[in-house]
Write an enzyme that holds these catalytic residues in place. Structure first.
Site, PDB file in Angstrom:
ATOM      1  N   PHE A  20       0.852  -1.190   0.000  1.00 17.69           N
ATOM      2  CA  PHE A  20       0.000   0.000   0.000  1.00 17.69           C
ATOM      3  C   PHE A  20       0.886   1.237   0.000  1.00 17.69           C
ATOM      4  O   PHE A  20       1.826   1.342   0.790  1.00 17.69           O
ATOM      5  CB  PHE A  20      -0.913   0.000   1.231  1.00 17.69           C
ATOM      6  CG  PHE A  20      -1.819   1.190   1.340  1.00 17.69           C
ATOM      7  CD1 PHE A  20      -2.612   1.570   0.273  1.00 17.69           C
ATOM      8  CD2 PHE A  20      -1.887   1.921   2.512  1.00 17.69           C
ATOM      9  CE1 PHE A  20      -3.460   2.664   0.367  1.00 17.69           C
ATOM     10  CE2 PHE A  20      -2.733   3.020   2.624  1.00 17.69           C
ATOM     11  CZ  PHE A  20      -3.518   3.383   1.551  1.00 17.69           C
ATOM     12  N   TYR A  55      -4.854  -0.461  -4.056  1.00 10.79           N
ATOM     13  CA  TYR A  55      -3.512   0.085  -3.788  1.00 10.79           C
ATOM     14  C   TYR A  55      -2.866   0.608  -5.072  1.00 10.79           C
ATOM     15  O   TYR A  55      -1.874   1.322  -5.005  1.00 10.79           O
ATOM     16  CB  TYR A  55      -2.578  -0.993  -3.225  1.00 10.79           C
ATOM     17  CG  TYR A  55      -2.997  -1.656  -1.938  1.00 10.79           C
ATOM     18  CD1 TYR A  55      -4.089  -1.224  -1.202  1.00 10.79           C
ATOM     19  CD2 TYR A  55      -2.266  -2.744  -1.452  1.00 10.79           C
ATOM     20  CE1 TYR A  55      -4.465  -1.855  -0.029  1.00 10.79           C
ATOM     21  CE2 TYR A  55      -2.631  -3.373  -0.276  1.00 10.79           C
ATOM     22  CZ  TYR A  55      -3.724  -2.939   0.427  1.00 10.79           C
ATOM     23  OH  TYR A  55      -4.075  -3.579   1.586  1.00 10.79           O
ATOM     24  N   ASN A 128     -10.316  -7.560   6.990  1.00  8.62           N
ATOM     25  CA  ASN A 128     -11.141  -6.630   7.759  1.00  8.62           C
ATOM     26  C   ASN A 128     -12.522  -7.185   8.088  1.00  8.62           C
ATOM     27  O   ASN A 128     -13.511  -6.440   8.111  1.00  8.62           O
ATOM     28  CB  ASN A 128     -11.277  -5.292   7.002  1.00  8.62           C
ATOM     29  CG  ASN A 128      -9.973  -4.546   6.924  1.00  8.62           C
ATOM     30  OD1 ASN A 128      -9.253  -4.432   7.913  1.00  8.62           O
ATOM     31  ND2 ASN A 128      -9.639  -4.048   5.749  1.00  8.62           N
ATOM     32  N   GLN A 149      -7.040 -10.937   7.227  1.00  6.18           N
ATOM     33  CA  GLN A 149      -6.037  -9.889   7.346  1.00  6.18           C
ATOM     34  C   GLN A 149      -6.678  -8.690   8.043  1.00  6.18           C
ATOM     35  O   GLN A 149      -7.639  -8.104   7.544  1.00  6.18           O
ATOM     36  CB  GLN A 149      -5.498  -9.491   5.968  1.00  6.18           C
ATOM     37  CG  GLN A 149      -4.337  -8.524   6.058  1.00  6.18           C
ATOM     38  CD  GLN A 149      -3.814  -8.097   4.708  1.00  6.18           C
ATOM     39  OE1 GLN A 149      -3.803  -6.912   4.392  1.00  6.18           O
ATOM     40  NE2 GLN A 149      -3.392  -9.059   3.894  1.00  6.18           N
ATOM     41  N   LEU A 178       3.378  -2.043  12.260  1.00  3.30           N
ATOM     42  CA  LEU A 178       4.260  -1.058  12.902  1.00  3.30           C
ATOM     43  C   LEU A 178       3.498   0.194  13.324  1.00  3.30           C
ATOM     44  O   LEU A 178       4.105   1.182  13.733  1.00  3.30           O
ATOM     45  CB  LEU A 178       5.405  -0.682  11.953  1.00  3.30           C
ATOM     46  CG  LEU A 178       6.269  -1.856  11.484  1.00  3.30           C
ATOM     47  CD1 LEU A 178       7.319  -1.390  10.494  1.00  3.30           C
ATOM     48  CD2 LEU A 178       6.921  -2.555  12.669  1.00  3.30           C
TER      49      LEU A 178
END
Length: 276
Positions: A20, A55, A128, A149, A178
């Site tokens: 992404f 993306y 999601n 995911q 992260l």
């Protein structure tokens, strides 16, 4: 590199490359640069690449894979490639609001199952999906989803959904592992958390490596995104150390249920999975 065996018997490496590029503009800033970055990731050892129509990286990802097949670096069978279903064009009304079809998620899943039956995909999964939606698919499927995911990082540990996935033999895959590069006002980023910094110093690792290691030790697959060669390399160098139980517990305690990815343009859908 370590891998997990999915519920259909196929292997997926536990670190994938997220692709992404930071927006849903459908326009990569520099396709050549992005393609070169993805090709370099394959040279570094990435064998799991995560993309999506929205993306706008499917083409450069495909180009990079084809380049690396052509030069003998990999065979197509060596790469676990993930993409997501998306409309060619997202329809909007005159005010710019997204127009949604009234299609049940179980009907969409049946179409996904046909992709496997027709040999168009080896594995199918979810992204999601909340607990209720995951259970609805599992109760109505012929082919079980191999993954879900979802957003997971130390500030949003998503414990309940992860447990359900594991109980149902659906592999949890962490996107945004992260967190966010810039924190909201008055908040610290993942990299600024004292527990992360202390573990990084103790193991002579970067905060990013500690954050990834924390999730890997929980049995998760992670897909950090980058086309920076140094960071891509560092993100793979997380299998030569182990966080202690105390360090894991300290990082677990950072959870604030702080979601950073809301995908606001989907909020008009009856299947929107989250509540603010």
């Amino acid at each position: 590199m370590e891998s997990v065996t999915l519920n259909n018997g196929l292997a997926m490496t536990t670190i994938g490359l997220g692709t992404f590029q930071g927006n849903y503009s459908y326009q990569v800033n520099d396709s050549d640069v992005v393609t070169k970055g993805f090709a370099m990731a394959i040279d570094l050892g990435y064998r799991h690449i995560d993309t999506a129509y929205v993306y706008d990286t499917e083409i450069p990802v495909g180009q990079a894979i084809n380049q690396k097949i052509a030069d003998g670096t990999i065979g197509r069978q060596d790469v676990f490639l993930t993409t997501k279903v998306g409309e060619e064009k997202i329809p909007k009304d005159e005010d710019g609001n997204v127009l949604f079809e009234n299609i049940d998620i179980t009907d969409t899943w049946k179409g996904m199952e046909q992709c496997v039956e027709q040999g168009l995909a080896k594995s199918i999964g979810l992204s999601n999906f909340n607990e209720e939606q995951l259970l609805r698919i599992l109760e109505n499927c012929q082919i079980k989803p191999v993954v879900n995911q979802i957003e997971i990082h130390c500030l949003h540990t998503n414990v309940k959904l992860i447990k359900l996935c594991k109980d149902m033999s659906v592999q949890p895959v962490a996107f945004s592992p992260l967190g966010k590069a810039r924190a909201a006002e008055g908040k610290k980023t993942v990299f600024e958390q004292e527990a992360i910094l202390a573990a990084a110093q103790n193991h002579h690792k970067t905060p990013a490596q500690v954050a990834l290691r924390h999730l890997l030790q929980k049995g998760l697959v992670v897909v950090p995104k980058s086309i920076n060669p140094k960071r891509m390399k560092e993100n793979l160098e997380v299998f030569d150390f182990q966080l202690s139980e105390a360090e894991m517990s300290s990082i677990d305690s950072l959870n604030e249920n702080h979601r950073i990815v809301w995908i606001d343009w989907l909020k008009g859908s009856k299947s929107y999975p989250w509540k603010h």
